[in-house]
Design a protein around this motif. Structure first.
Motif, PDB file in Angstrom:
ATOM      1  N   ALA A   1       5.121   4.924   2.469  1.00 62.41           N
ATOM      2  CA  ALA A   1       5.376   6.131   3.265  1.00 62.41           C
ATOM      3  C   ALA A   1       6.073   5.760   4.575  1.00 62.41           C
ATOM      4  CB  ALA A   1       4.073   6.875   3.528  1.00 62.41           C
ATOM      5  N   ALA A   2       5.622   4.690   5.207  1.00 65.54           N
ATOM      6  CA  ALA A   2       6.246   4.256   6.457  1.00 65.54           C
ATOM      7  C   ALA A   2       7.690   3.830   6.224  1.00 65.54           C
ATOM      8  CB  ALA A   2       5.450   3.109   7.075  1.00 65.54           C
TER       9      ALA A   2
ATOM     10  N   ASN B   1       0.553   3.539   2.114  1.00 66.74           N
ATOM     11  CA  ASN B   1       0.918   3.714   3.527  1.00 66.74           C
ATOM     12  C   ASN B   1       2.178   2.922   3.870  1.00 66.74           C
ATOM     13  OD1 ASN B   1      -1.208   5.442   4.176  1.00 66.74           O
ATOM     14  ND2 ASN B   1      -2.588   3.759   4.679  1.00 66.74           N
ATOM     15  N   ASP B   2       2.306   1.699   3.333  1.00 67.77           N
ATOM     16  CA  ASP B   2       3.510   0.893   3.564  1.00 67.77           C
ATOM     17  C   ASP B   2       4.757   1.627   3.055  1.00 67.77           C
ATOM     18  OD1 ASP B   2       1.940  -1.224   4.540  1.00 67.77           O
ATOM     19  OD2 ASP B   2       1.870  -2.232   2.579  1.00 67.77           O
TER      20      ASP B   2
ATOM     21  N   SER C   1       0.842  -1.204   0.000  1.00 67.33           N
ATOM     22  CA  SER C   1       0.000   0.000   0.000  1.00 67.33           C
ATOM     23  C   SER C   1       0.876   1.251   0.000  1.00 67.33           C
ATOM     24  CB  SER C   1      -0.896   0.013   1.233  1.00 67.33           C
ATOM     25  OG  SER C   1      -0.121   0.271   2.395  1.00 67.33           O
TER      26      SER C   1
ATOM     27  N   SER D   1       5.289  11.274   5.328  1.00 66.00           N
ATOM     28  CA  SER D   1       3.826  11.203   5.374  1.00 66.00           C
ATOM     29  C   SER D   1       3.292  10.844   3.986  1.00 66.00           C
ATOM     30  CB  SER D   1       3.247  12.554   5.800  1.00 66.00           C
ATOM     31  OG  SER D   1       3.476  13.518   4.792  1.00 66.00           O
ATOM     32  N   LYS D   2       2.061  10.375   3.965  1.00 63.86           N
ATOM     33  CA  LYS D   2       1.412  10.039   2.695  1.00 63.86           C
ATOM     34  C   LYS D   2       1.274  11.277   1.787  1.00 63.86           C
ATOM     35  CE  LYS D   2      -2.775   7.604   1.272  1.00 63.86           C
ATOM     36  NZ  LYS D   2      -3.971   6.947   1.769  1.00 63.86           N
TER      37      LYS D   2
END
Length: 198
Positions: free
Chosen positions: A41-42, A38-39, A36, A47-48
């Motif tokens: 960005a992490a 989000n994955d 994802s 941040s997204k």
């Protein structure tokens, strides 16, 4: 004091490269559809919204590696030596890429390059997005070749030839042959294909 423009641009480019590398590493490890935004960005520790400032779509996180080659055929035609024909210039450029084992020619056996191409060719959304890049290249090349239907047809033919050659080279390497072993065939195929274009 404000940061010098050159330093700011270099920092942005390093951030962009770090995000892209993190994304490609995750995609190669898990598959494009299993990762994802989000994955990513992490993994990149951002941040997204920051990620989307650098890469508008998830597909761009992979295909940014083709950005250096965007418009390349048009640049080759515009920058050719006086008296050199456009197809001859493009043929010479492709042959030089084969000799350098440039990944864009498909003739590169580095495991990450082979895996990267497999990811692109086997993921429908990436293949579709790559087609859009190719259509933009086709328009740029047609503009460099002149006006009218003949320029558009010639641009489409040249880029189709390059695409087929690169895919054929990649498939041979993906089947387990070394780039060095495939090189003579790749050169012969390129000579045949560009000879037919002339």
């Amino acid at each position: 004091m404000s940061e010098p423009t050159g330093l700011r641009a270099r920092k942005k480019e390093r951030t962009r490269e770090a995000i892209g590398n993190a994304a490609v590493s995750l995609f190669l490890a898990r598959g494009f559809d299993r990762v994802s935004v989000n994955d990513i960005a992490a993994a990149a520790e951002i941040s997204k919204p920051t990620l989307f400032r650098y890469f508008p779509t998830k597909e761009d996180l992979v295909l940014h590696r083709f950005a250096d080659h965007q418009g390349e055929a048009a640049r080759v035609v515009r920058g050719r030596e006086p008296g050199a024909g456009p197809v001859a210039a493009l043929h010479g450029h492709f042959r030089a890429g084969l000799d350098r084992y440039d990944p864009v020619t498909g003739l590169n056996d580095h495991p990450e390059v082979v895996a990267f191409h497999r990811l692109v060719f086997s993921t429908p959304s990436l293949a579709g997005r790559l087609t859009r890049y190719q259509l933009e290249d086709e328009e740029a090349l047609a503009d460099a070749l002149g006006e009218g239907i003949q320029a558009r047809l010639r641009a489409a033919q040249v880029l189709a030839v390059q695409r087929v050659l690169a895919r054929s080279n990649w498939q041979k390497v993906a089947d387990g042959r070394t780039a060095r072993d495939v090189h003579p065939e790749a050169v012969a195929d390129a000579d045949l294909a560009f000879g037919q274009l002339r």
